[in-house]
Structures are given as C-alpha cells and as structure tokens.
Design an enzyme around this catalytic site. Structure first.
Site, PDB file in Angstrom:
ATOM      1  N   LYS A  70     -28.067  88.388 130.598  1.00 12.59           N
ATOM      2  CA  LYS A  70     -29.378  87.714 130.453  1.00 12.59           C
ATOM      3  C   LYS A  70     -30.495  88.483 131.151  1.00 12.59           C
ATOM      4  CE  LYS A  70     -30.216  86.056 134.674  1.00 12.59           C
ATOM      5  NZ  LYS A  70     -31.426  86.203 135.465  1.00 12.59           N
ATOM      6  N   THR A 127     -34.884  82.704 132.406  1.00  9.31           N
ATOM      7  CA  THR A 127     -35.484  83.998 132.754  1.00  9.31           C
ATOM      8  C   THR A 127     -36.257  84.618 131.592  1.00  9.31           C
ATOM      9  OG1 THR A 127     -33.188  84.731 132.678  1.00  9.31           O
ATOM     10  CG2 THR A 127     -34.251  84.879 134.746  1.00  9.31           C
TER      11      THR A 127
END
Ligand SMILES: NC(=O)C1=CN([C@@H]2O[C@H](COP(=O)(O)OP(=O)(O)OC[C@H]3O[C@@H](n4cnc5c(N)ncnc54)[C@H](O)[C@@H]3O)[C@@H](O)[C@H]2O)C=CC1
Ligand SMILES: O=C(CO)COP(=O)(O)O
Length: 333
Positions: A191, A248
């Site tokens: 990620k 994020t």
C-alpha cells in the site's frame, strides 16, 4: 513459551512518529514503558519534557514512558515492538540483547537486498522468539491523540494472540486476530507504493475517478502479489490491506502520498527525499517489490509506473497514457 501478564514489561524499539505513538497508547495502565531512541535529543525530550519534538511534535507523552539510548536495556522486557524503518530492522534486531520476549513487528516494507519480508528477516536473526505483526490504517498523530483506531494483530498462533492481545487492546485501539503474518506484512508494504501513485494522481490534477481507479486496480495488484507469496486474500481485504490502502491513498498526512504529490507536481524524487528525517517507505519498497514481482511472473503495472516516476525515467502524462492504453483484459485478472 513466554508468559505475558497484564503488567508485562513492554519495550518499543524506534522512537519515530509511530514508535512514539505506540508508546503513548500502550503505556496506559502500565508501570513503565521503555522506548529506545537512537537520537540523544529524543531521549532527553521524552524523559524531561515528555514530548518528542523531532518526530511527533505537539503531543504530550505519559510520564511512565522512559526513553533510553542503550538497546541493551531491552533485555528484561516481555514484549518488544520493533518500530524502525524496514531497511534498519535487521541491524536493530541484531543489536538486541539476548531475550525470550515476544517480538511484534510494526514496520512496513520489504528488505532491499534480500527481498525478504520483515518476519522473514526476524526469523533469520531471532529464530526462537515468538513473532507477531501489528499493521493497519494507523496515522501516528491520530493514535497519539487517542482517536479510535482498529488494526490487525497477526500472530504465528492463537496462543500468542491470547497472551499479547490484552497488552495491545485499549479503549480507542482495537486489534483483530489473524494467523496470516505474511498477508499482514504484504498489505502494509504494497500500500505504501500505491499511496505514492495516488499522490501523483493528486499532484498532477488527474481527478477523483483516477484516484479510485488506482485504488481498485492497485488492490488487484496487491492480491496477485500476495497470492504469489502465500498471503490470504481475506487478510488483504481487511484492515492491514484494503483498510490501510484507502487511508494512505486519501491524505497528505501520509508521507508516501505526499512524496507522490510532489512527483505529480513535477519535482524529482531526489529533491523530495533529500534533507528529510522521516521515512517514506514506499520509495524503498517500490524497486524491490517490482524486482520480486517480476521474478515471480506477477504483473504489477501501477507499481512499475511508480518505479519509473521515482527513477525519473518518465513523467505523469506519459505514465497515464501508457496505463490507459494497455491491452483490454478481464477485471478479474
Ligand atoms: N508514522 C506512521 O503513521 C506509521 C508508520 N509505520 C511504520 O513504522 C516504521 C517507522 O516509521 P516512523 O515511526 O513513522 O518513522 P519516522 O519517519 O517518524 O522517523 C524515522 C525513524 O527512523 C529512525 N532511523 C533513522 N536511521 C536509522 C538507523 N540507521 N537505524 C535505526 N533507525 C533509524 C529514526 O530514529 C526514527 O525513529 C515505518 O516502517 C513506517 O512505515 C506504521 C504505521 C503508521
Ligand atoms: O502506514 C501509515 C498509516 O497506516 C503511515 O503512512 P505513511 O508512512 O505514508 O505516512
């Protein structure tokens, strides 16, 4: 077999933003929590002013957090949280004193030279210590403030979970059990690279549709790569995968997203990464992830695009054109 009790002695190795926030949340109800920092000024600030201005400014820390410069002080701890940047985990584990402590890995990345995940590094250096991974959507400044946060605590077996979850769970900090350590690590490592891509989308003004598309197709890349390393899709669909990806990829609070935003605005990675004392793990994970995926025959076109942008080999406009003009395939691929 370690025996952990409600007053078990907790040690946190690494006093960046995340180590400091974990020290703050986990010191609740403890007699003392020991925090190892490599910067003398951080040790002094934590012990004297109860703050860490270098890595987590504007937060008052509990008085029962004691900082030390000497990693040998961790010898008597029952549980150790490793919160260093991924590329420094090996050296920090190697300098730990002899200990039977359960080791909880909190860094997100893949080791550059070896292509090993953090648990694989830990197994090489500390093969006899019980091992867990703590990962999820957790901005340090929000955790330090006591805002509600849920995350994955992946343990090598359920007995370890039973022993350590009482130390981790707090009113505003809620761990969920998983027995898929590799899945929890792969979610956090991948990620970060995708968050750089979403930052590029933002910086280059490519729009909300593009950002959502990148999250969706990036998640497909995470699943493919995870499968190649033995991670479970259900783990990656949870807090430590999709949950953290959404967090994020949506906010300039993420150092990875901010790095990508700068790239999207036309700045170079070299400029953006110079002179900073905080870590954007995706920049280090991206090339090793690309290499490893290629060696396993896993297609990761978004990761490839992020690597090319980080290396300065292309620009956002060319990358978008390349991604949009790939051969049309099934969404399930
Ligand atoms: N900041 C956050 O919100 C979160 C961070 N993480 C992960 O935690 C890990 C640590 O990140 P942060 O605490 O944010 O760091 P940070 O960016 O706030 O600080 C940098 C850290 O690197 C350490 N460092 C620098 N050179 C080192 C060396 N040679 N050996 C050992 N340590 C060295 C510094 O002492 C400092 O603790 C990373 O893997 C990150 O992905 C995970 C969840 C949340
Ligand atoms: O991992 C994080 C939140 O879960 C922190 O993200 P950044 O490292 O991009 O700031």
């Amino acid at each position: 077999m370690i025996v952990v009790h409600a007053k078990a002695r907790i040690g946190v190795v690494g006093a960046g933003a995340w180590g400091t926030a974990l020290a703050q949340v986990l010191s609740e109800g403890q007699d003392e929590l020991l925090l190892w920092a490599r910067e003398p000024e951080v040790v002094e600030q934590v012990n004297q002013a109860h703050e860490n201005r270098m890595f987590l400014s504007s937060h008052s820390l509990r008085q029962n957090i004691r900082a030390t410069l000497d990693i040998a002080d961790m010898a008597e701890r029952d549980v150790l949280l490793m919160v260093t940047p991924a590329q420094h985990l090996r050296s920090c584990l190697a300098t730990l004193p002899e200990t039977n402590a359960a080791i909880i890995l909190c860094c997100k990345g893949i080791e550059a030279d070896s292509q090993l995940l953090m648990s694989e590094v830990a197994q090489e250096i500390r093969p006899d210590n019980p091992l867990a991974v703590l990962s999820g959507p957790t901005f340090a400044h929000e955790v330090a403030k006591g805002l509600p946060t849920a995350l994955t605590l992946a343990c090598e077996n359920e007995a370890l979970w039973d022993q350590i979850n009482p130390l981790i769970a707090k009113t505003s900090f809620r761990p969920y059990f998983s027995n898929d350590i590799l899945g929890a690590e792969i979610g956090g490592a991948v990620k970060n690279v995708l968050a750089i891509g979403c930052g590029v989308v933002d910086g280059a003004g490519l729009g909300q549709n593009a950002r959502a598309s990148l999250i969706g197709r990036g998640f497909a890349e995470m699943l493919r790569y995870g499968a190649s390393r033995g991670a479970k899709a259900e783990t990656l669909s949870g807090l430590c995968g999709l949950g953290d990806l959404v967090l994020t990829c949506s906010s300039t609070s993420s150092r990875n997203f901010s790095l990508g935003k700068g790239l999207g605005e036309g700045q170079s990675a070299e400029t953006l990464l110079s002179d900073r004392n905080t870590v954007a793990e995706g920049a280090y994970t991206a090339p090793v992830l690309q290499r490893d995926a290629q060696s396993r025959g896993v297609e990761m076109p978004i990761v490839d695009a992020v690597c090319a942008l980080l290396a300065g080999n292309t620009d956002p406009k060319s990358v978008v054109s390349q991604l949009m003009n790939r051969p049309l395939v099934s969404e399930r691929r």
